[in-house]
Design a protein around this motif. Sequence first.
Motif, PDB file in Angstrom:
ATOM      1  N   GLU A 112      18.208 -68.453  -6.655  1.00  0.00           N
ATOM      2  CA  GLU A 112      18.626 -67.388  -7.568  1.00  0.00           C
ATOM      3  C   GLU A 112      19.887 -66.131  -6.213  1.00  0.00           C
ATOM      4  N   VAL A 113      19.516 -66.307  -4.598  1.00  0.00           N
ATOM      5  CA  VAL A 113      20.369 -66.250  -4.563  1.00  0.00           C
ATOM      6  C   VAL A 113      21.869 -66.697  -3.821  1.00  0.00           C
ATOM      7  N   LEU A 114      21.040 -68.222  -3.729  1.00  0.00           N
ATOM      8  CA  LEU A 114      22.782 -68.683  -3.252  1.00  0.00           C
ATOM      9  C   LEU A 114      23.636 -68.704  -4.057  1.00  0.00           C
ATOM     10  N   GLN A 115      23.236 -68.695  -5.399  1.00  0.00           N
ATOM     11  CA  GLN A 115      24.270 -68.838  -6.680  1.00  0.00           C
ATOM     12  C   GLN A 115      24.783 -67.163  -6.943  1.00  0.00           C
ATOM     13  N   ASN A 152      14.557 -71.576   3.358  1.00  0.00           N
ATOM     14  CA  ASN A 152      14.133 -71.708   1.783  1.00  0.00           C
ATOM     15  C   ASN A 152      14.225 -70.371   1.264  1.00  0.00           C
ATOM     16  N   ILE A 153      15.534 -70.379   1.894  1.00  0.00           N
ATOM     17  CA  ILE A 153      16.914 -69.419   0.771  1.00  0.00           C
ATOM     18  C   ILE A 153      16.569 -69.662  -1.247  1.00  0.00           C
ATOM     19  N   SER A 154      16.484 -68.631  -1.907  1.00  0.00           N
ATOM     20  CA  SER A 154      16.246 -69.555  -3.010  1.00  0.00           C
ATOM     21  C   SER A 154      17.080 -69.569  -3.750  1.00  0.00           C
ATOM     22  N   THR A 186      16.599 -59.006  -3.398  1.00  0.00           N
ATOM     23  CA  THR A 186      18.027 -59.724  -3.548  1.00  0.00           C
ATOM     24  C   THR A 186      19.563 -59.930  -2.973  1.00  0.00           C
ATOM     25  N   THR A 187      20.031 -58.491  -2.833  1.00  0.00           N
ATOM     26  CA  THR A 187      21.126 -58.165  -2.193  1.00  0.00           C
ATOM     27  C   THR A 187      20.887 -58.230  -0.501  1.00  0.00           C
ATOM     28  N   GLN A 188      20.399 -57.546  -0.743  1.00  0.00           N
ATOM     29  CA  GLN A 188      19.168 -58.027   1.003  1.00  0.00           C
ATOM     30  C   GLN A 188      19.586 -58.721   2.038  1.00  0.00           C
ATOM     31  N   ALA A 189      19.629 -60.166   0.798  1.00  0.00           N
ATOM     32  CA  ALA A 189      19.192 -61.630   1.339  1.00  0.00           C
ATOM     33  C   ALA A 189      20.575 -62.285   1.395  1.00  0.00           C
TER      34      ALA A 189
END
Length: 618
Positions: free
Chosen positions: A181-184, A177-179, A112-115
């Motif tokens: 979860e990552v966006l928030q 297609n970024i989740s 998640t951090t990397q994304a």
Amino acid sequence: MANRIPETFIAEVRQKVNIVDVIGQYTDLVKRGRQWNGSCPFHDDRHPSLFVEENKQVFNCFSCGRSGSVFSFLMEKEGLSYPEAILSLAESVEMHVDSSISAGVTRQVDGTTQAIYQLHTAAQRLYQHILLNTTSGEQALAYLHDKRQLTDDIIKNFGIGFVPEDNALLSYAHDQNISREVLQASELFISNDQGELRDRFSDRIVWPIKTERGQVIGFSGRARNANNSIKYMNSPESPFFTKGKILYNFDRAKNQIRQTNTVMIFEGFMDVIAADMAENPIGVATMGTALTREHVKQLARVAQRILLVYDGDVAGQNAARRSIDLIHEYAQNVDIGVIHLPDNLDPDEVRIQLGLLALKQALEQNIQTPVEFLVNTARVGKNLSNQVQYLAFLQEVMQILKVASPVEQDIQLMRIANEFGTSKQALQAQLQQSIDQKASKSSYSQPTYSTLIEPPVSGSDYDSGLGQTNVNQNITQVEQAERALIMAMIKSPQVMLQVKETTGFAFVHSDYQLLMMLTNIYQAQHPGNFDLAQYMDFIQKPELNQKIMAIERAYGELAIEKEAINDYLRMIMYDAPVDARIRQLQQLIDAAKQQHDDAKLLQLMTELINIKKKQSQL
């Protein structure tokens, strides 16, 4: 696995990454001569024993023995493999990592951090593209050109962009297609009551905020519409974005700061940019917060002089006073200056209203000492023609001067005497009275400028370059010859060839024989000038790298001379076996004495005498 990453790519990472910046994120480093010194982050190091050689891009701890390059540091500290360390550092300086390079390398970092980091990098590029190349960014670009007088080159250099109202970043994230979860978690979006996301910095000009290593982790946005009630907006605090630890522009300025040993601290991002345009590319700014202890320690690692460039209003002066106290408390070896700008303008206003030359001159010439600044600020808000307020002013000044140097005391007292007609003798008497009194502690405290770290004792292992005491305390002459010879072989393929062609040669100690074999392979794969960090990465054996550092410190600067090489060969090939036989004979003689074997004792003594006789004739 390491072979999958081209050597040219690894060399580029080495060139762009500074080991001082990387290790400095784990421990406070202080420059001492040509090296940086600090507490080793690998163990409880109460007496700082870690040394970082910036010119060679290697580190070494004299206590635990850990040593190597920036890659090996990250490998051991973060538990990464060699390829993972390379890719991690490459991404930290925003190098493009082709899929053919990263293929097969399993990353050991939080996904998640990397994304989130990747999304921030993509956002910055997207926002700048919109500003410079689309109709959506035309009005914002015109504002930057006309009102702020910024060129496209400046805009590109500082990564400035524009966020339109059409949720461009959200559309990009969906396409990738970024989740959710990552966006928030990225904090680049905000949601309404229905949970619908939209771009956080909509209709704002944005400045990217980066870590010391250049990773985009947030933005500061200025509303394009003057009617917007929230003129400025920063990314909120998050696990990866802490305002008290981030300094705007530090990633771009740190190399120039290190070269000049000077940093300027500004209040605003545009002030930093203005100073850069005025040929002072050593500016940083806090993230809308006061200077913190972490900021001071970060800057003290790379600068020996801090110049405060705050606004001339009351808020700016109070901020400068607090900053002086903070720097004195946490960086006592750092010199402080306060820059006074004309007409109470901020640096960017000076640039626009008076021109770049006026700003350049002010930044380089209008520098006050902390005492001078504090005495001047004591005047603010006082009518000094009024006796009561004049006496209050003097009382405040005496609290400042009683901890100032004698020269500064004399200068300020002379200035006050000349300006207000008070005799200098009377002012000196009041100052002395203030000094003699047990007054309450002043908000301004004079630093002792004592050294942060005790210097190495002359004659210590640091001076001799032999490294860890418990490892290298008892090195024989033969092993010293082995070390000097292997260093010459590492640095010179010609010496390597000479030793290989010497019939019957072998090192006495197996470690040096192994180093000879590995060095021969390294030289075949890496022709050209010797690079210590590259060599240690090639070895990738902690115990050998520790020994290499000790050898390099002791013999790395020695000139390679033919006679010396021949002497080393002689000592290793002849003296070593002779010394070994002498030690063996002495042990056998002791045993013969205990057994009262006179015949055996006579034989052994005769051999020992003959060997020593031959040795003395050489």
